[in-house]
Design an enzyme around this catalytic site. Sequence first.
Site, PDB file in Angstrom:
ATOM      1  N   ASP A   1       9.331  13.951  12.813  1.00 45.56           N
ATOM      2  CA  ASP A   1       8.465  14.294  11.370  1.00 45.56           C
ATOM      3  C   ASP A   1       7.295  14.111  10.940  1.00 45.56           C
ATOM      4  O   ASP A   1       6.830  13.783  10.242  1.00 45.56           O
ATOM      5  CB  ASP A   1       8.982  13.097  10.610  1.00 45.56           C
ATOM      6  CG  ASP A   1       9.259  12.739   9.008  1.00 45.56           C
ATOM      7  OD1 ASP A   1       9.411  13.857   8.751  1.00 45.56           O
ATOM      8  OD2 ASP A   1       9.562  11.470   8.656  1.00 45.56           O
TER       9      ASP A   1
ATOM     10  N   VAL B   1       0.535  -0.771  -0.043  1.00 48.64           N
ATOM     11  CA  VAL B   1       0.291   0.063   0.450  1.00 48.64           C
ATOM     12  C   VAL B   1       0.865   1.072  -0.054  1.00 48.64           C
ATOM     13  O   VAL B   1       0.285   2.217  -0.115  1.00 48.64           O
ATOM     14  CB  VAL B   1      -0.690   0.014   1.196  1.00 48.64           C
ATOM     15  CG1 VAL B   1      -2.238  -1.353   1.011  1.00 48.64           C
ATOM     16  CG2 VAL B   1      -0.224   0.133   2.873  1.00 48.64           C
ATOM     17  N   GLY B   2       2.145   1.628  -0.065  1.00 48.70           N
ATOM     18  CA  GLY B   2       3.197   2.739  -0.063  1.00 48.70           C
ATOM     19  C   GLY B   2       4.226   1.918   0.304  1.00 48.70           C
ATOM     20  O   GLY B   2       4.858   1.506   0.948  1.00 48.70           O
TER      21      GLY B   2
ATOM     22  N   VAL C   1       5.287  -0.200   3.131  1.00 54.23           N
ATOM     23  CA  VAL C   1       4.194  -0.550   3.891  1.00 54.23           C
ATOM     24  C   VAL C   1       3.012  -1.260   3.497  1.00 54.23           C
ATOM     25  O   VAL C   1       2.660  -0.948   2.421  1.00 54.23           O
ATOM     26  CB  VAL C   1       3.647   0.678   4.196  1.00 54.23           C
ATOM     27  CG1 VAL C   1       2.002   0.185   5.495  1.00 54.23           C
ATOM     28  CG2 VAL C   1       4.426   1.839   4.805  1.00 54.23           C
TER      29      VAL C   1
ATOM     30  N   LYS D   1       4.376  -2.294   9.176  1.00 56.97           N
ATOM     31  CA  LYS D   1       5.536  -1.227   7.930  1.00 56.97           C
ATOM     32  C   LYS D   1       7.195  -1.708   8.337  1.00 56.97           C
ATOM     33  O   LYS D   1       7.640  -2.235   9.363  1.00 56.97           O
ATOM     34  CB  LYS D   1       5.730  -0.398   8.716  1.00 56.97           C
ATOM     35  CG  LYS D   1       6.809   0.608   8.532  1.00 56.97           C
ATOM     36  CD  LYS D   1       6.565   2.398   8.689  1.00 56.97           C
ATOM     37  CE  LYS D   1       5.796   3.394   7.285  1.00 56.97           C
ATOM     38  NZ  LYS D   1       6.363   4.526   7.728  1.00 56.97           N
TER      39      LYS D   1
ATOM     40  N   GLY E   1       8.154   5.223   1.771  1.00 60.21           N
ATOM     41  CA  GLY E   1       8.145   6.133   2.362  1.00 60.21           C
ATOM     42  C   GLY E   1       9.816   5.988   2.897  1.00 60.21           C
ATOM     43  O   GLY E   1      11.074   5.006   2.241  1.00 60.21           O
ATOM     44  N   GLY E   2      10.327   6.495   3.871  1.00 57.39           N
ATOM     45  CA  GLY E   2      11.967   7.389   3.948  1.00 57.39           C
ATOM     46  C   GLY E   2      12.452   5.727   4.993  1.00 57.39           C
ATOM     47  O   GLY E   2      13.508   5.665   4.581  1.00 57.39           O
ATOM     48  N   PHE E   3      11.914   5.748   5.491  1.00 60.12           N
ATOM     49  CA  PHE E   3      11.731   4.399   6.690  1.00 60.12           C
ATOM     50  C   PHE E   3      11.884   2.979   6.150  1.00 60.12           C
ATOM     51  O   PHE E   3      12.231   1.849   6.125  1.00 60.12           O
ATOM     52  CB  PHE E   3      11.036   4.558   7.552  1.00 60.12           C
ATOM     53  CG  PHE E   3      11.741   5.705   8.423  1.00 60.12           C
ATOM     54  CD1 PHE E   3      12.818   6.080   9.037  1.00 60.12           C
ATOM     55  CD2 PHE E   3      11.174   6.810   8.582  1.00 60.12           C
ATOM     56  CE1 PHE E   3      13.577   7.126  10.112  1.00 60.12           C
ATOM     57  CE2 PHE E   3      11.325   8.440   9.498  1.00 60.12           C
ATOM     58  CZ  PHE E   3      12.896   7.910   9.621  1.00 60.12           C
ATOM     59  N   GLY E   4      10.912   2.701   4.822  1.00 60.68           N
ATOM     60  CA  GLY E   4      10.784   1.245   4.555  1.00 60.68           C
ATOM     61  C   GLY E   4       9.138   1.090   3.756  1.00 60.68           C
ATOM     62  O   GLY E   4       8.580   1.812   3.050  1.00 60.68           O
TER      63      GLY E   4
END
Length: 443
Positions: free
Chosen positions: A142, A22-23, A30, A45, A25-28
């Site tokens: 953040d 589903v998505g 999802v 996540k 980002g900067g950390f991993g």
Amino acid sequence: MELLIHKTEPVVNESLEKWESVGHGGFGHVYKARHKDWGVDVAIKILRDGVCHFMPLCDEANRMHQASCEFVLRLHGIYQGCPPGGTSTQQGLVMEFMETGSVESLQKDLSGPPLWPLVCRLAHQVAVGMNFLHSRKLMHHDLKPSNVLLNVDLNAKLADFGLSRVSTSALNSNREIMRGIEGSYKYMPPEAFEVSYEPVRSFDVYSYGILLWSIITGKEPYPSAAFALVELKIPVGDRPKCEKIDQMREEGLKELVDLMKKCWDGSPSERPTFKNCLAVTENVFSKNKEGIHDAVGHVLTTLKSPTKCQSNTTLALNVPLQPPEQSESIATVDNVILTKTERSPIQDSVRISTTSTTDKATFVDDNRAKLIQNVTEVMAITDHLGDLVHRETYSLILGKATSQEKMRVLYQRALRSGGEEVKAAFYDALKYHQPKLVERLGG
């Protein structure tokens, strides 16, 4: 689901099914998955390699669990396993799944901000959540639209504050990592661009100020500015432009804008605490609270629409040319060619209408008093008019108690000033929602 993360068995692949990406980002990355035993969908996540190791992640997850609050994303546990497409065992967080996305995705779906009552509620709920975190001696680091998630009723919940805290040391020691967190640098205070800076609570307050601007405008700050330019200009006082905000006329807008500017002050000591912010946001939301039910309903209806924020009454469609065999049937509405599969409900109701735009506008003007007295589906018609009704006018209509009061505002603020085009669109919407009234009035 009360638990101490480090004393609880990790969530493993055998407990999960129906994985869906589903998505990222900067950390991993999802995923959405179904927990077989719990019987609910959860968000998984998966952290990128090198972000942190299992035990520090457990410690951080426990801190997240301590921040259990209505407006903070709920943490269920730790994931340990090999996700779909993976080749090795990885760690991650198991959290409640927020099916409506985030403030960022909402802005994209609406191509702008939501209705004003919902803007006020989002501003207040984020402030409540942040005040709770700070009261527990936790910081976010953040805060931005993609980290404000929305549940099924569009209530806000803060996410990723734990991951931001885990990576604080990485952010301070590696500028490339900071650049890699998409959009985060646009919400950072001027002092944070110093290499030796270590975040304190005023960092979050500054981010909240920029977030307020984004929620109010429905836009991303500095959309075309790269990291190097933001790093250069923010410390010398540049902030998002407010010209369009200054043209808005909403109840409580001035108070929110004043708060926004105090939050993004260049001096950390001049920024308010979130407890101070709450006094403002709660007051502004209370002034607009009566309109929240209709505002949420309007947004949810828009999100479910196949065309989302496109106006259902726009007849000037860009219809591609098709060979005759591909068109089941063709109709003409005010000189616009429409195939059967391309007609909206309103267009389908008028079929092959020979009534001109001028005749429709004349009908509306001649029957003004009777329309104000007898139109009952005012909100449905207003929704169909879409962008033809200004957001401020929509909020005023929402605030009226009776159909007659709503209709009077619609006529005075939108129809009378909008000219023949808006009146003709209103006529089409009325004919769809209340055809018998149009017939009774001779339309």
